[in-house]
Design a protein around this motif. Structure first.
Motif, PDB file in Angstrom:
ATOM      1  N   VAL A   1      -1.049   9.416  12.080  1.00  0.00           N
ATOM      2  CA  VAL A   1      -1.092   8.622  10.863  1.00  0.00           C
ATOM      3  C   VAL A   1      -0.995   9.583   9.692  1.00  0.00           C
ATOM      4  O   VAL A   1      -1.895  10.388   9.462  1.00  0.00           O
ATOM      5  CB  VAL A   1      -2.380   7.776  10.791  1.00  0.00           C
ATOM      6  CG1 VAL A   1      -2.473   7.067   9.441  1.00  0.00           C
ATOM      7  CG2 VAL A   1      -2.410   6.749  11.919  1.00  0.00           C
ATOM      8  N   ALA A   2       0.111   9.480   8.956  1.00  0.00           N
ATOM      9  CA  ALA A   2       0.346  10.405   7.839  1.00  0.00           C
ATOM     10  C   ALA A   2      -0.373   9.967   6.581  1.00  0.00           C
ATOM     11  O   ALA A   2      -0.849  10.809   5.807  1.00  0.00           O
ATOM     12  CB  ALA A   2       1.852  10.520   7.571  1.00  0.00           C
ATOM     13  N   GLU A   3      -0.446   8.651   6.369  1.00  0.00           N
ATOM     14  CA  GLU A   3      -1.070   8.147   5.146  1.00  0.00           C
ATOM     15  C   GLU A   3      -1.697   6.780   5.413  1.00  0.00           C
ATOM     16  O   GLU A   3      -1.201   5.999   6.226  1.00  0.00           O
ATOM     17  CB  GLU A   3      -0.050   7.986   4.012  1.00  0.00           C
ATOM     18  CG  GLU A   3       0.579   9.275   3.525  1.00  0.00           C
ATOM     19  CD  GLU A   3       1.601   9.014   2.421  1.00  0.00           C
ATOM     20  OE1 GLU A   3       1.516   7.953   1.766  1.00  0.00           O
ATOM     21  OE2 GLU A   3       2.483   9.869   2.223  1.00  0.00           O
ATOM     22  N   ILE A   4      -2.768   6.495   4.698  1.00  0.00           N
ATOM     23  CA  ILE A   4      -3.330   5.144   4.608  1.00  0.00           C
ATOM     24  C   ILE A   4      -3.116   4.702   3.168  1.00  0.00           C
ATOM     25  O   ILE A   4      -3.690   5.273   2.235  1.00  0.00           O
ATOM     26  CB  ILE A   4      -4.831   5.111   4.946  1.00  0.00           C
ATOM     27  CG1 ILE A   4      -5.093   5.670   6.349  1.00  0.00           C
ATOM     28  CG2 ILE A   4      -5.366   3.693   4.813  1.00  0.00           C
ATOM     29  CD1 ILE A   4      -4.541   4.826   7.464  1.00  0.00           C
ATOM     30  N   ARG A   5      -2.260   3.723   2.972  1.00  0.00           N
ATOM     31  CA  ARG A   5      -1.932   3.259   1.625  1.00  0.00           C
ATOM     32  C   ARG A   5      -2.610   1.909   1.398  1.00  0.00           C
ATOM     33  O   ARG A   5      -2.021   0.846   1.664  1.00  0.00           O
ATOM     34  CB  ARG A   5      -0.424   3.131   1.443  1.00  0.00           C
ATOM     35  CG  ARG A   5       0.328   4.449   1.635  1.00  0.00           C
ATOM     36  CD  ARG A   5       1.819   4.267   1.404  1.00  0.00           C
ATOM     37  NE  ARG A   5       2.549   5.539   1.478  1.00  0.00           N
ATOM     38  CZ  ARG A   5       3.854   5.666   1.269  1.00  0.00           C
ATOM     39  NH1 ARG A   5       4.577   4.584   0.973  1.00  0.00           N
ATOM     40  NH2 ARG A   5       4.442   6.844   1.363  1.00  0.00           N
ATOM     41  N   GLY A   6      -3.865   1.944   0.926  1.00  0.00           N
ATOM     42  CA  GLY A   6      -4.600   0.704   0.745  1.00  0.00           C
ATOM     43  C   GLY A   6      -4.843   0.048   2.092  1.00  0.00           C
ATOM     44  O   GLY A   6      -5.611   0.556   2.912  1.00  0.00           O
ATOM     45  N   ASP A   7      -4.145  -1.072   2.337  1.00  0.00           N
ATOM     46  CA  ASP A   7      -4.263  -1.751   3.621  1.00  0.00           C
ATOM     47  C   ASP A   7      -3.062  -1.444   4.514  1.00  0.00           C
ATOM     48  O   ASP A   7      -2.863  -2.110   5.530  1.00  0.00           O
ATOM     49  CB  ASP A   7      -4.382  -3.262   3.411  1.00  0.00           C
ATOM     50  CG  ASP A   7      -3.176  -3.830   2.671  1.00  0.00           C
ATOM     51  OD1 ASP A   7      -2.694  -3.186   1.724  1.00  0.00           O
ATOM     52  OD2 ASP A   7      -2.708  -4.923   3.045  1.00  0.00           O
ATOM     53  N   GLY A   8      -2.261  -0.457   4.149  1.00  0.00           N
ATOM     54  CA  GLY A   8      -1.065  -0.111   4.908  1.00  0.00           C
ATOM     55  C   GLY A   8      -1.221   1.199   5.655  1.00  0.00           C
ATOM     56  O   GLY A   8      -1.949   2.107   5.225  1.00  0.00           O
ATOM     57  N   VAL A   9      -0.533   1.286   6.800  1.00  0.00           N
ATOM     58  CA  VAL A   9      -0.574   2.478   7.646  1.00  0.00           C
ATOM     59  C   VAL A   9       0.836   3.058   7.748  1.00  0.00           C
ATOM     60  O   VAL A   9       1.778   2.334   8.106  1.00  0.00           O
ATOM     61  CB  VAL A   9      -1.097   2.139   9.056  1.00  0.00           C
ATOM     62  CG1 VAL A   9      -1.062   3.365   9.959  1.00  0.00           C
ATOM     63  CG2 VAL A   9      -2.487   1.550   8.999  1.00  0.00           C
ATOM     64  N   LEU A  10       0.975   4.347   7.445  1.00  0.00           N
ATOM     65  CA  LEU A  10       2.245   5.056   7.603  1.00  0.00           C
ATOM     66  C   LEU A  10       2.069   6.089   8.703  1.00  0.00           C
ATOM     67  O   LEU A  10       1.225   6.995   8.583  1.00  0.00           O
ATOM     68  CB  LEU A  10       2.649   5.731   6.290  1.00  0.00           C
ATOM     69  CG  LEU A  10       3.937   6.558   6.312  1.00  0.00           C
ATOM     70  CD1 LEU A  10       5.144   5.664   6.570  1.00  0.00           C
ATOM     71  CD2 LEU A  10       4.118   7.307   5.000  1.00  0.00           C
ATOM     72  N   ALA A  11       2.812   5.953   9.788  1.00  0.00           N
ATOM     73  CA  ALA A  11       2.677   6.855  10.931  1.00  0.00           C
ATOM     74  C   ALA A  11       4.030   7.458  11.300  1.00  0.00           C
ATOM     75  O   ALA A  11       5.067   6.796  11.158  1.00  0.00           O
ATOM     76  CB  ALA A  11       2.092   6.111  12.132  1.00  0.00           C
ATOM     77  N   LEU A  12       4.012   8.689  11.781  1.00  0.00           N
ATOM     78  CA  LEU A  12       5.230   9.432  12.135  1.00  0.00           C
ATOM     79  C   LEU A  12       5.254   9.703  13.636  1.00  0.00           C
ATOM     80  O   LEU A  12       4.214   9.989  14.247  1.00  0.00           O
ATOM     81  CB  LEU A  12       5.296  10.758  11.384  1.00  0.00           C
ATOM     82  CG  LEU A  12       5.140  10.723   9.855  1.00  0.00           C
ATOM     83  CD1 LEU A  12       5.301  12.123   9.277  1.00  0.00           C
ATOM     84  CD2 LEU A  12       6.140   9.764   9.236  1.00  0.00           C
ATOM     85  N   PHE A  13       6.461   9.640  14.202  1.00  0.00           N
ATOM     86  CA  PHE A  13       6.644   9.861  15.638  1.00  0.00           C
ATOM     87  C   PHE A  13       7.908  10.672  15.868  1.00  0.00           C
ATOM     88  O   PHE A  13       8.842  10.624  15.058  1.00  0.00           O
ATOM     89  CB  PHE A  13       6.761   8.522  16.383  1.00  0.00           C
ATOM     90  CG  PHE A  13       5.557   7.638  16.235  1.00  0.00           C
ATOM     91  CD1 PHE A  13       4.576   7.613  17.209  1.00  0.00           C
ATOM     92  CD2 PHE A  13       5.396   6.828  15.118  1.00  0.00           C
ATOM     93  CE1 PHE A  13       3.457   6.796  17.081  1.00  0.00           C
ATOM     94  CE2 PHE A  13       4.297   6.008  14.982  1.00  0.00           C
ATOM     95  CZ  PHE A  13       3.314   5.993  15.962  1.00  0.00           C
ATOM     96  N   ASP A  14       7.949  11.374  16.991  1.00  0.00           N
ATOM     97  CA  ASP A  14       9.152  12.137  17.335  1.00  0.00           C
ATOM     98  C   ASP A  14      10.266  11.230  17.838  1.00  0.00           C
ATOM     99  O   ASP A  14      11.442  11.538  17.676  1.00  0.00           O
ATOM    100  CB  ASP A  14       8.825  13.190  18.403  1.00  0.00           C
ATOM    101  CG  ASP A  14       7.966  14.324  17.857  1.00  0.00           C
ATOM    102  OD1 ASP A  14       8.035  14.579  16.628  1.00  0.00           O
ATOM    103  OD2 ASP A  14       7.234  14.937  18.646  1.00  0.00           O
ATOM    104  N   THR A  15       9.889  10.121  18.483  1.00  0.00           N
ATOM    105  CA  THR A  15      10.896   9.235  19.081  1.00  0.00           C
ATOM    106  C   THR A  15      10.692   7.784  18.661  1.00  0.00           C
ATOM    107  O   THR A  15       9.563   7.370  18.342  1.00  0.00           O
ATOM    108  CB  THR A  15      10.857   9.298  20.620  1.00  0.00           C
ATOM    109  OG1 THR A  15       9.621   8.738  21.076  1.00  0.00           O
ATOM    110  CG2 THR A  15      10.992  10.728  21.114  1.00  0.00           C
ATOM    111  N   ALA A  16      11.782   7.031  18.705  1.00  0.00           N
ATOM    112  CA  ALA A  16      11.702   5.591  18.415  1.00  0.00           C
ATOM    113  C   ALA A  16      10.863   4.878  19.464  1.00  0.00           C
ATOM    114  O   ALA A  16      10.109   3.946  19.149  1.00  0.00           O
ATOM    115  CB  ALA A  16      13.108   5.003  18.361  1.00  0.00           C
ATOM    116  N   SER A  17      10.968   5.307  20.728  1.00  0.00           N
ATOM    117  CA  SER A  17      10.210   4.657  21.802  1.00  0.00           C
ATOM    118  C   SER A  17       8.715   4.748  21.550  1.00  0.00           C
ATOM    119  O   SER A  17       7.977   3.759  21.704  1.00  0.00           O
ATOM    120  CB  SER A  17      10.545   5.300  23.155  1.00  0.00           C
ATOM    121  OG  SER A  17      11.898   5.079  23.497  1.00  0.00           O
ATOM    122  N   SER A  18       8.245   5.925  21.149  1.00  0.00           N
ATOM    123  CA  SER A  18       6.816   6.104  20.890  1.00  0.00           C
ATOM    124  C   SER A  18       6.356   5.225  19.734  1.00  0.00           C
ATOM    125  O   SER A  18       5.278   4.616  19.781  1.00  0.00           O
ATOM    126  CB  SER A  18       6.511   7.575  20.580  1.00  0.00           C
ATOM    127  OG  SER A  18       6.787   8.392  21.694  1.00  0.00           O
TER     128      SER A  18
END
Length: 589
Positions: A58-75
């Motif tokens: 999880v890269a950021e918590i924007r208020g009630d939003g979650v921004l997450a990064l992954f190496d693959t689309a499947s993950s």
């Protein structure tokens, strides 16, 4: 360029971005700020832990939003499904009006990061995809879909190119559902036409667009949807009229489109549309029939009645549309139009509510529909339509193993279908359900006979044509099956993957393996067509390709057993079963 310049601090890498946001967060905070904040904080801790299990962070918590990064689309997509599961689990202990639901969007591309966070179009697109997702759903770009379509056994519905806020070009978008089974039955758009656009039929052709609910209560939508359903059903009984299927007509529910454009997309001459407003025990219905070529209203009417008159209104609307399109109503068809109505209006209401759940094709929604149909029969035990609908839910449970006792579900479905046709021998639905049950009990003659009765009663039911075709394939009459499937696709232009699956089976029996491959590759849910695809490549001698597909199938269907599959196939001809087994064995199954 100096080492401390802004550009040198930006890092670029390829990966997937997920953005998830709480639905109705402001409303929840307004109701109970402290409880909502505490519950969300606890939930986010669980989501961060789960994210790491899918090789993301999880890269950021924007208020009630979650921004997450992954190496693959499947993950990223697997985590999105898990996110909804965790939220649903968390909601089990919360009051219904305080439950926390997410929407999620996933995009794949170049990620830019610096000390201030994550940047780039990939983040903006993921966030905008989230905005158009329904609660509890995941929207992904076509770029993501292409990476996961053959790897992850989820359900994929093509939503078409979506115009997203502040994004220059439309983004082809798919909705991801955790349950794949029902998606194969749901109507869908396709990235490219499955067949060339067909000219209008010789007979008058009409599409009934979903009626608009004008009431202040959103829950009244079932009245408008149910009325639309029943007008389509009544019109479908006239063999001299060509009527677009309910599933395709309902694609236009959320779209603002001129009658001419809707008619062009559906290949019809006339468009019927209307609105419904309910207030207490009164109902106001406005209807108009439009000639799409001239965009002229050729008939219009407004009905202001007590709600008990809804069946009379349906009959009037149907006959007016038929008369306006200059179709002769044969005496037998006119008599058939007067379908048996329930003695209790509440029973009809339960059936209409059930239809809303049934067409969503998920395990939970099918259960909700089943419960409502049972309530309808409790109110009116002689209501044939409710009995046929109950049989339908049990057949779906059996088809997708959504019940612990599959054999009992099929036997019970048979009983309700027989009861339906005994109560009302003019209702096609009961005969259609009988046809399905008889097929999987391997009583082929009874199955075909039931389907023929059903189509004689309702020649415009696209799903009946498709199901009849499946029975024909399993009975060895593949050419006739192909004819009915093409008719089904014409009646239902946004047809489900199931039609393609049935068509592929007919081509395989005819040993037209190239046609199988072309057909199955048009499915939006390719993991469901991998067996017949692998078998066809193997029969063509392309064993390496076949075995690659078989490997993907094992990954998506780890519990598949060839012996069990061969035992449950309802083929009348043993040669057809062995022909398929031969292809699967060549492919490495």
């Amino acid at each position: 360029m100096s080492a401390d310049s802004p550009s040198s601090e930006i890092k670029h890498r390829l990966g997937a971005v997920l953005f998830a946001d709480v639905v109705g967060y402001s409303r929840l905070m307004g109701q109970n700020e402290v409880d909502t904040y505490s519950a969300l904080k606890s939930l986010l801790v669980r989501l961060e832990d789960a994210c790491r299990k899918f090789d993301g962070h999880v890269a950021e918590i924007r208020g009630d939003g979650v921004l997450a990064l992954f190496d693959t689309a499947s993950s990223a997509v697997r985590f999105a499904v898990e996110l909804h599961r965790i939220a649903d689990e968390n909601n089990e202990t919360r009051p219904e009006d305080q439950r926390i639901h997410f929407r999620a969007g996933v995009h794949l591309g170049e990620i830019m990061t610096d000390e201030r966070g994550v940047h780039g179009d990939i983040v903006n697109i993921a966030a905008r995809l989230q905005e158009i997702a329904d609660p509890g759903r995941i929207c992904v770009s076509a770029t993501v879909y292409e990476q996961i379509r053959n790897r992850l056994r989820y359900g994929y519905e093509f939503l078409g190119p979506q115009t997203l806020k502040n994004i220059a070009n439309p983004i082809p978008t798919y909705c991801v559902r955790s349950e794949v089974e029902g998606v194969t039955m749901a109507a869908t758009l396709r990235p490219s036409p499955v067949q060339p656009e067909q000219p209008r039929p010789d007979t008058p052709s009409v599409a009934v667009l979903p009626f608009v609910s004008m009431g202040g209560d959103p829950s009244d939508g079932w009245v408008a949807d149910g009325l639309t359903d029943d007008i389509i059903l009544n019109l479908s009984k006239f063999k001299n009229l060509f009527v677009i299927a309910r599933n395709s007509a309902f694609f236009f529910k959320a779209q603002s489109m001129s009658p001419r454009d809707a008619a062009r997309k559906l290949g019809v001459r006339y468009i019927a549309r209307g609105s419904v407003r309910r207030a207490g025990n009164r109902i106001r219905i406005s209807v108009e029939l439009i000639d799409a070529d001239s965009e002229r209203t050729i008939w219009g009417e407004r009905y202001d009645r007590v709600i008990d008159d809804i069946f009379a209104i349906q009959d009037e609307v149907t006959e007016s549309i038929v008369a306006s399109t200059a179709v002769l109503i044969e005496a037998q068809e006119r008599q058939r139009l007067a379908q048996m109505v329930p003695n209790d209006l509440a029973a009809y209401g339960y059936v209409l509510r059930g239809q809303q759940y049934l067409h969503k094709y998920t395990r939970q929604d099918n259960h909700e529909a089943h419960t409502l149909y049972e309530q309808a029969l409790e109110r009116d035990e002689g209501y044939a339509r409710a009995s046929a609908a109950l049989s339908r839910t049990l057949n779906i449970d059996w088809r997708y193993s959504w019940t612990n006792d599959s054999d009992q579900a099929l036997d019970t479905a048979l009983g309700f279908a027989q009861r339906a046709v005994n109560l009302d021998p003019t209702d096609a639905r009961g005969f259609g359900e009988l046809g399905f049950v008889h097929l999987y009990r391997k009583d082929h003659d009874a199955s075909l006979g039931s389907y023929r009765r059903a189509l004689a009663l309702n020649p415009n039911d696209a799903d009946l044509h498709s199901d009849f075709a499946d029975a024909m394939v399993h009975s060895g009459d593949n050419e006739t099956a192909i004819h009915h499937l093409k008719q089904a696709m014409r009646l239902n232009p946004y047809f489900p993957d199931q039609y393609l699956w049935h068509l592929g089976g007919a081509y395989y029996n005819l040993k037209q393996y190239d046609d199988v491959i072309e057909t199955v590759n048009k499915m939006n849910n390719p993991t469901e067509g991998q067996r017949i695809l692998a078998a066809s490549y193997a029969q063509l001698g392309k064993v390496d390709t076949a075995r690659t597909i078989a490997d993907k199938h094992r990954e998506a269907h780890p519990n598949f057993s060839l012996d069990h599959w061969a035992k449950v196939q309802p083929d009348k001809l043993e040669d057809d079963t062995q022909h398929f087994v031969e292809g699967l064995k060549k492919a490495g199954f």
